[in-house]
Design an enzyme around this catalytic site. Structure first.
Site, PDB file in Angstrom:
ATOM      1  N   ARG A 166      36.378  17.001  -2.714  1.00 33.12           N
ATOM      2  CA  ARG A 166      37.308  17.849  -2.561  1.00 33.12           C
ATOM      3  C   ARG A 166      38.586  17.556  -2.490  1.00 33.12           C
ATOM      4  NH1 ARG A 166      33.471  22.058  -0.478  1.00 33.12           N
ATOM      5  NH2 ARG A 166      34.595  24.098  -0.233  1.00 33.12           N
TER       6      ARG A 166
ATOM      7  N   ARG B   3      29.437  37.895  -0.076  1.00 36.83           N
ATOM      8  CA  ARG B   3      28.430  37.030  -0.106  1.00 36.83           C
ATOM      9  C   ARG B   3      27.427  37.144   1.191  1.00 36.83           C
ATOM     10  NH1 ARG B   3      29.685  31.010  -1.289  1.00 36.83           N
ATOM     11  NH2 ARG B   3      31.552  31.518   0.239  1.00 36.83           N
TER      12      ARG B   3
ATOM     13  N   ARG C  17      40.994  29.617   2.902  1.00 36.08           N
ATOM     14  CA  ARG C  17      40.355  28.187   2.078  1.00 36.08           C
ATOM     15  C   ARG C  17      40.693  28.319   0.710  1.00 36.08           C
ATOM     16  NH1 ARG C  17      34.851  30.968   2.998  1.00 36.08           N
ATOM     17  NH2 ARG C  17      33.849  29.635   1.276  1.00 36.08           N
TER      18      ARG C  17
ATOM     19  N   LYS D 218      29.731  28.080  -7.510  1.00 36.08           N
ATOM     20  CA  LYS D 218      29.177  26.826  -7.563  1.00 36.08           C
ATOM     21  C   LYS D 218      27.796  26.938  -7.091  1.00 36.08           C
ATOM     22  CE  LYS D 218      32.314  25.272  -4.636  1.00 36.08           C
ATOM     23  NZ  LYS D 218      33.182  26.545  -4.342  1.00 36.08           N
TER      24      LYS D 218
ATOM     25  N   ARG E 163      28.184  34.575   6.131  1.00 39.62           N
ATOM     26  CA  ARG E 163      28.884  33.579   6.910  1.00 39.62           C
ATOM     27  C   ARG E 163      30.118  33.648   7.701  1.00 39.62           C
ATOM     28  NH1 ARG E 163      29.278  29.166   1.720  1.00 39.62           N
ATOM     29  NH2 ARG E 163      31.239  28.885   2.862  1.00 39.62           N
TER      30      ARG E 163
HETATM   31  P1  ADP Z   1      32.703  27.109  -0.964  1.00 38.27           P
HETATM   32  O1  ADP Z   1      31.348  26.921  -1.543  1.00 38.27           O
HETATM   33  O2  ADP Z   1      32.743  28.695  -0.455  1.00 38.27           O
HETATM   34  O3  ADP Z   1      33.868  26.593  -1.098  1.00 38.27           O
HETATM   35  P2  ADP Z   1      31.351  25.383   0.822  1.00 38.27           P
HETATM   36  O4  ADP Z   1      29.724  25.732   1.412  1.00 38.27           O
HETATM   37  O5  ADP Z   1      31.201  24.160  -0.278  1.00 38.27           O
HETATM   38  O6  ADP Z   1      32.050  26.492   0.832  1.00 38.27           O
HETATM   39  O7  ADP Z   1      32.043  24.664   2.108  1.00 38.27           O
HETATM   40  C1  ADP Z   1      32.251  25.319   3.468  1.00 38.27           C
HETATM   41  C2  ADP Z   1      33.029  24.508   4.451  1.00 38.27           C
HETATM   42  O8  ADP Z   1      32.398  23.193   4.632  1.00 38.27           O
HETATM   43  C3  ADP Z   1      34.653  24.269   3.899  1.00 38.27           C
HETATM   44  O9  ADP Z   1      35.448  25.202   4.092  1.00 38.27           O
HETATM   45  C4  ADP Z   1      34.883  22.985   4.518  1.00 38.27           C
HETATM   46  O10 ADP Z   1      35.511  23.236   5.966  1.00 38.27           O
HETATM   47  C5  ADP Z   1      33.553  22.293   4.721  1.00 38.27           C
HETATM   48  N1  ADP Z   1      33.239  21.408   3.526  1.00 38.27           N
HETATM   49  C6  ADP Z   1      32.453  21.239   2.696  1.00 38.27           C
HETATM   50  N2  ADP Z   1      32.634  20.272   1.724  1.00 38.27           N
HETATM   51  C7  ADP Z   1      33.426  19.590   1.913  1.00 38.27           C
HETATM   52  C8  ADP Z   1      34.183  18.468   1.572  1.00 38.27           C
HETATM   53  N3  ADP Z   1      33.640  18.094   0.571  1.00 38.27           N
HETATM   54  N4  ADP Z   1      35.328  17.874   2.369  1.00 38.27           N
HETATM   55  C9  ADP Z   1      35.685  18.646   3.591  1.00 38.27           C
HETATM   56  N5  ADP Z   1      35.258  19.709   3.842  1.00 38.27           N
HETATM   57  C10 ADP Z   1      34.090  20.201   3.292  1.00 38.27           C
HETATM   58  P1  ADP Z   2      30.643  28.985  -4.121  1.00 38.15           P
HETATM   59  O1  ADP Z   2      29.531  28.493  -4.046  1.00 38.15           O
HETATM   60  O2  ADP Z   2      31.496  28.692  -5.022  1.00 38.15           O
HETATM   61  O3  ADP Z   2      31.500  29.480  -2.892  1.00 38.15           O
HETATM   62  P2  ADP Z   2      28.464  31.107  -4.642  1.00 38.15           P
HETATM   63  O4  ADP Z   2      27.569  30.555  -5.397  1.00 38.15           O
HETATM   64  O5  ADP Z   2      27.961  31.141  -3.220  1.00 38.15           O
HETATM   65  O6  ADP Z   2      29.891  30.310  -4.536  1.00 38.15           O
HETATM   66  O7  ADP Z   2      29.013  32.765  -4.920  1.00 38.15           O
HETATM   67  C1  ADP Z   2      29.940  33.571  -4.117  1.00 38.15           C
HETATM   68  C2  ADP Z   2      29.346  35.023  -4.217  1.00 38.15           C
HETATM   69  O8  ADP Z   2      29.584  35.503  -5.644  1.00 38.15           O
HETATM   70  C3  ADP Z   2      27.932  35.043  -3.869  1.00 38.15           C
HETATM   71  O9  ADP Z   2      27.739  36.313  -3.235  1.00 38.15           O
HETATM   72  C4  ADP Z   2      27.205  35.015  -5.039  1.00 38.15           C
HETATM   73  O10 ADP Z   2      26.128  36.152  -5.244  1.00 38.15           O
HETATM   74  C5  ADP Z   2      28.540  35.833  -6.236  1.00 38.15           C
HETATM   75  N1  ADP Z   2      28.840  35.418  -7.707  1.00 38.15           N
HETATM   76  C6  ADP Z   2      28.408  34.024  -7.926  1.00 38.15           C
HETATM   77  N2  ADP Z   2      28.677  34.071  -9.357  1.00 38.15           N
HETATM   78  C7  ADP Z   2      29.064  35.236  -9.574  1.00 38.15           C
HETATM   79  C8  ADP Z   2      29.433  35.828 -10.897  1.00 38.15           C
HETATM   80  N3  ADP Z   2      29.567  35.302 -12.265  1.00 38.15           N
HETATM   81  N4  ADP Z   2      29.905  37.265 -10.918  1.00 38.15           N
HETATM   82  C9  ADP Z   2      29.715  38.027  -9.782  1.00 38.15           C
HETATM   83  N5  ADP Z   2      29.304  37.630  -8.657  1.00 38.15           N
HETATM   84  C10 ADP Z   2      29.138  36.166  -8.381  1.00 38.15           C
END
Ligand code: ADP
Ligand code: ADP
Ligand code: ZN
Length: 214
Positions: free
Chosen positions: A88, A127, A171, A13, A160
């Site tokens: 979410r 990541r 998660r 994302k 992270r």
């Molecule tokens: P990822 O992209 O890997 O899913 P995020 O950076 O979006 O992780 O979120 C990291 C953490 O921040 C989540 O595990 C949660 O604890 C919190 N968080 C982020 N967005 C929300 C949301 N919309 N509602 C509740 N918790 C959230």
């Molecule tokens: P999210 O915000 O959904 O948690 P990220 O964009 O941070 O996900 O991506 C998670 C990890 O996977 C990062 O290390 C990113 O560089 C890698 N990644 C993202 N998209 C791809 C893809 N299409 N193929 C392989 N690795 C990816």
């Protein structure tokens, strides 16, 4: 353009959101990024969300909704926005509808990045993020040109706290239970664009742009 990008943790994302925000000149609003910034700065909000984030649990809806409401009422969001990581839960999605209605706005599309569960852990655990500017890399799939250093700003790359395997697994469980129902929610509203996120980063990006421009 008013967009939401959703998908399980590690789906890509944030990576795609950065591209989309740049391409369409709209602000990238990531609730995760907002929380991490507050954590780093030790604000009251940061203290409030710390426990939830470290355990891989969702921050309570009221807290998140308030943050998003404030952010969307800022000037730069008038020309559109891309919400990443919000909503979410169904309650958050309902609250978003209400906030947008009050602002006389509507969502144009919800991009759903679909990735097999087995792939997610490897993506999230590998990541690395820049300590200084927040740019995202992957040790295997998107490595920086100098190991451990950000291509954008030279900052140090770190993992992270919640990208340890155990927390990532939690998660993903939370996603399946609380967030996945939103796929139906937005599909029924005719807003959903589903994208195969199993391809490489550039291909996923191409598919998203194609879907948005049909
Ligand atoms: P990822 O992209 O890997 O899913 P995020 O950076 O979006 O992780 O979120 C990291 C953490 O921040 C989540 O595990 C949660 O604890 C919190 N968080 C982020 N967005 C929300 C949301 N919309 N509602 C509740 N918790 C959230
Ligand atoms: P999210 O915000 O959904 O948690 P990220 O964009 O941070 O996900 O991506 C998670 C990890 O996977 C990062 O290390 C990113 O560089 C890698 N990644 C993202 N998209 C791809 C893809 N299409 N193929 C392989 N690795 C990816
Ligand atoms: Zn950087």
């Amino acid at each position: 353009m008013r967009l939401v990008i959703m998908g399980p943790p590690g789906a890509g994302k944030g990576t795609q959101a950065a591209m989309i925000a740049d391409r369409y000149s709209i602000p990238h609003v990531s609730t995760g990024d907002i929380f991490r910034k507050n954590l780093k700065e030790g604000t009251p909000l940061g203290l409030k969300v710390k426990e939830y984030m470290n355990k891989g649990l969702l921050v309570p809806d009221e807290t998140v909704v308030e943050i998003v409401k404030d952010r969307l009422s800022e000037e730069d969001c008038r020309k559109g926005f891309l919400l990443d990581g919000f909503p979410r839960t169904v309650a958050q999605a309902d609250a978003l509808d209400q906030v947008l209605e009050e602002m006389n706005m509507e969502l144009d599309h919800v991009i759903n990045i679909d990735v097999a569960k087995e792939v997610l852990v490897e993506r999230a655990v590998g990541r690395r993020v820049c300590k200084k500017c927040g740019s995202t890399y992957h040790v295997k799939y998107n490595s920086p040109s100098r190991p451990g250093l950000c291509d954008e700003c030279g900052g140090e790359l770190i993992q992270r706290d919640d990208d340890k395997e155990e927390t990532v697994t939690k998660r993903i469980e939370v996603y399946l239970e609380q967030t996945k129902p939103l796929i139906n929610y937005y599909s029924e509203k005719g807003l959903l664009l589903s994208i195969d996120g199993g391809q490489d980063i550039a291909k996923v990006g191409e598919q998203i742009v194609k879907a948005l421009e049909i």
